[in-house]
Design an enzyme around this catalytic site. Structure first.
Site, mmCIF file in Angstrom:
data_model
loop_
_atom_site.group_PDB
_atom_site.id
_atom_site.type_symbol
_atom_site.label_atom_id
_atom_site.label_comp_id
_atom_site.label_asym_id
_atom_site.label_seq_id
_atom_site.Cartn_x
_atom_site.Cartn_y
_atom_site.Cartn_z
ATOM 1 N N ARG A 53 24.963 -69.161 21.589
ATOM 2 C CA ARG A 53 24.330 -67.828 21.493
ATOM 3 C C ARG A 53 25.055 -66.811 22.365
ATOM 4 O O ARG A 53 25.188 -65.654 21.987
ATOM 5 C CB ARG A 53 22.875 -67.879 21.950
ATOM 6 N N ARG A 86 10.517 -75.089 22.987
ATOM 7 C CA ARG A 86 11.511 -74.705 21.973
ATOM 8 C C ARG A 86 12.578 -75.800 21.936
ATOM 9 O O ARG A 86 13.633 -75.701 22.559
ATOM 10 C CB ARG A 86 12.156 -73.362 22.320
ATOM 11 N N ARG A 112 12.835 -71.730 29.660
ATOM 12 C CA ARG A 112 11.909 -71.281 28.618
ATOM 13 C C ARG A 112 11.750 -72.363 27.548
ATOM 14 O O ARG A 112 10.643 -72.611 27.074
ATOM 15 C CB ARG A 112 12.426 -69.988 27.979
ATOM 16 N N LYS A 152 15.064 -59.089 27.328
ATOM 17 C CA LYS A 152 14.774 -57.962 26.431
ATOM 18 C C LYS A 152 13.303 -57.941 26.038
ATOM 19 O O LYS A 152 12.639 -56.918 26.141
ATOM 20 C CB LYS A 152 15.623 -58.046 25.155
ATOM 21 N N ARG A 208 22.195 -55.496 16.588
ATOM 22 C CA ARG A 208 22.997 -56.535 17.246
ATOM 23 C C ARG A 208 24.385 -56.661 16.646
ATOM 24 O O ARG A 208 25.192 -57.412 17.183
ATOM 25 C CB ARG A 208 22.295 -57.895 17.078
HETATM 26 P P1 B4P Z 1 13.163 -62.975 27.047
HETATM 27 O O1 B4P Z 1 12.521 -61.710 27.446
HETATM 28 O O2 B4P Z 1 12.476 -63.839 26.037
HETATM 29 O O3 B4P Z 1 14.679 -62.761 26.576
HETATM 30 P P2 B4P Z 1 15.308 -62.113 25.299
HETATM 31 O O4 B4P Z 1 16.518 -61.414 25.815
HETATM 32 O O5 B4P Z 1 14.321 -61.326 24.520
HETATM 33 O O6 B4P Z 1 15.674 -63.431 24.481
HETATM 34 P P3 B4P Z 1 16.426 -63.790 23.148
HETATM 35 O O7 B4P Z 1 17.689 -62.966 22.988
HETATM 36 O O8 B4P Z 1 16.608 -65.289 23.199
HETATM 37 O O9 B4P Z 1 15.428 -63.543 21.999
HETATM 38 P P4 B4P Z 1 15.263 -62.695 20.694
HETATM 39 O O10 B4P Z 1 13.835 -62.883 20.408
HETATM 40 O O11 B4P Z 1 15.746 -61.286 20.844
HETATM 41 O O12 B4P Z 1 13.444 -63.784 28.377
HETATM 42 C C1 B4P Z 1 14.083 -65.059 28.356
HETATM 43 C C2 B4P Z 1 13.494 -65.961 29.427
HETATM 44 O O13 B4P Z 1 13.818 -65.444 30.716
HETATM 45 C C3 B4P Z 1 11.969 -66.062 29.382
HETATM 46 O O14 B4P Z 1 11.594 -67.367 29.672
HETATM 47 C C4 B4P Z 1 11.507 -65.108 30.478
HETATM 48 O O15 B4P Z 1 10.278 -65.517 31.060
HETATM 49 C C5 B4P Z 1 12.629 -65.244 31.480
HETATM 50 N N1 B4P Z 1 12.837 -64.011 32.238
HETATM 51 C C6 B4P Z 1 12.734 -62.730 31.770
HETATM 52 N N2 B4P Z 1 12.985 -61.850 32.765
HETATM 53 C C7 B4P Z 1 13.281 -62.600 33.869
HETATM 54 C C8 B4P Z 1 13.648 -62.289 35.230
HETATM 55 N N3 B4P Z 1 13.772 -61.016 35.648
HETATM 56 N N4 B4P Z 1 13.893 -63.314 36.082
HETATM 57 C C9 B4P Z 1 13.790 -64.613 35.678
HETATM 58 N N5 B4P Z 1 13.427 -64.984 34.409
HETATM 59 C C10 B4P Z 1 13.189 -63.988 33.526
HETATM 60 O O16 B4P Z 1 16.183 -63.380 19.565
HETATM 61 C C11 B4P Z 1 15.988 -64.701 19.082
HETATM 62 C C12 B4P Z 1 16.912 -64.984 17.887
HETATM 63 O O17 B4P Z 1 16.471 -64.199 16.736
HETATM 64 C C13 B4P Z 1 18.394 -64.600 18.031
HETATM 65 O O18 B4P Z 1 19.149 -65.599 18.676
HETATM 66 C C14 B4P Z 1 18.814 -64.402 16.549
HETATM 67 O O19 B4P Z 1 19.089 -65.625 15.912
HETATM 68 C C15 B4P Z 1 17.579 -63.797 15.916
HETATM 69 N N6 B4P Z 1 17.661 -62.313 15.913
HETATM 70 C C16 B4P Z 1 16.873 -61.464 16.638
HETATM 71 N N7 B4P Z 1 17.227 -60.167 16.401
HETATM 72 C C17 B4P Z 1 18.270 -60.217 15.508
HETATM 73 C C18 B4P Z 1 19.083 -59.223 14.898
HETATM 74 N N8 B4P Z 1 18.927 -57.904 15.158
HETATM 75 N N9 B4P Z 1 20.059 -59.604 14.039
HETATM 76 C C19 B4P Z 1 20.234 -60.901 13.757
HETATM 77 N N10 B4P Z 1 19.513 -61.911 14.307
HETATM 78 C C20 B4P Z 1 18.537 -61.573 15.183
#
Ligand code: B4P
Length: 189
Positions: free
Chosen positions: A139, A128, A122, A8, A83
């Site tokens: 998660r 982390r 990651r 995302k 979410r």
């Molecule tokens: P990211 O791009 O970091 O993935 P994400 O889906 O944004 O991650 P996440 O859900 O953990 O994080 P968020 O900040 O939203 O990619 C992940 C990894 O994959 C990276 O290393 C990237 O390089 C790699 N990657 C990406 N694309 C790729 C591809 N095509 N091929 C291979 N590798 C790839 O949330 C973090 C925490 O914050 C949550 O768990 C929750 O506790 C809290 N939070 C956030 N929003 C919230 C909400 N609305 N309500 C309540 N809690 C919330």
């Protein structure tokens, strides 16, 4: 939208850059606050480290303030919000109050095994230390229980775009852009 690790944050930056709007990532805002040790950050970190969602009241208030900032006047992209069902209801209210409406909800689909592997990579690369395999699987469960029900909400509204999140970052963004272009072309101007 998408399960943890679906990419995302990675895709949000690319899409927002193309559209010329800010990417508002609740995860990034929580992490920045945690780094600065603000009261919000200290509170949020406890939940994030355990693999749980930060409480809705805290998250909703933060988004409400953020979308009221000047740079969001011309539109914005929400990354990782809403979410929960309660966040959908609050977002609906916020948008209505400001006279905004959603253009699309993009869902990145990726298998749980691939997701846990990406997040372990990651965790290793970014130090982390709290992203243990146990927390990462938790998660995924939290996503299934609390966020998957939202998909039918946006599907029923005709806003949900499902995009295969497996492949290179560029391949995935090309698919997202193609879907966004397709629905834009189908809508009356
Ligand atoms: P990211 O791009 O970091 O993935 P994400 O889906 O944004 O991650 P996440 O859900 O953990 O994080 P968020 O900040 O939203 O990619 C992940 C990894 O994959 C990276 O290393 C990237 O390089 C790699 N990657 C990406 N694309 C790729 C591809 N095509 N091929 C291979 N590798 C790839 O949330 C973090 C925490 O914050 C949550 O768990 C929750 O506790 C809290 N939070 C956030 N929003 C919230 C909400 N609305 N309500 C309540 N809690 C919330």
């Amino acid at each position: 939208m998408g399960p943890p690790g679906a990419g995302k944050g990675t895709q949000a930056k690319l899409i927002a850059g193309r559209l010329g709007v800010p990417a508002i990532s609740t995860g990034d805002i929580f992490r920045a606050n945690a780094r600065d040790e603000t009261p919000l950050g200290v509170d949020a970190k406890r939940f994030i480290d355990a693999g749980d969602y930060v409480p809705d009241e805290v998250t909703n208030a933060m988004v409400r303030d953020r979308i009221a900032e000047d740079d969001a006047d011309g539109g914005f992209l929400l990354d990782g919000y809403p979410r929960t069902v309660s966040q959908v209801q609050e977002l609906d209210k916020m948008l209505e109050e400001r006279g905004y409406s959603l253009d699309a909800a993009v869902l990145l689909t990726v298998s749980a095994e691939e997701l846990v592997q990406r997040l372990l990579n990651r965790a290793h690369a970014e130090g982390r230390v709290d992203d243990t395999e146990e927390v990462l699987w938790h998660r995924q469960d939290v996503f299934r229980e609390q966020t998957e029900p939202l998909l039918s909400v946006y599907e029923d509204r005709g806003l949900l775009l499902r995009v295969d999140g497996i492949g290179s970052v560029e391949d995935v963004s090309s698919r997202v852009f193609a879907e966004l272009d397709r629905v834009q072309g189908e809508r009356p101007s």
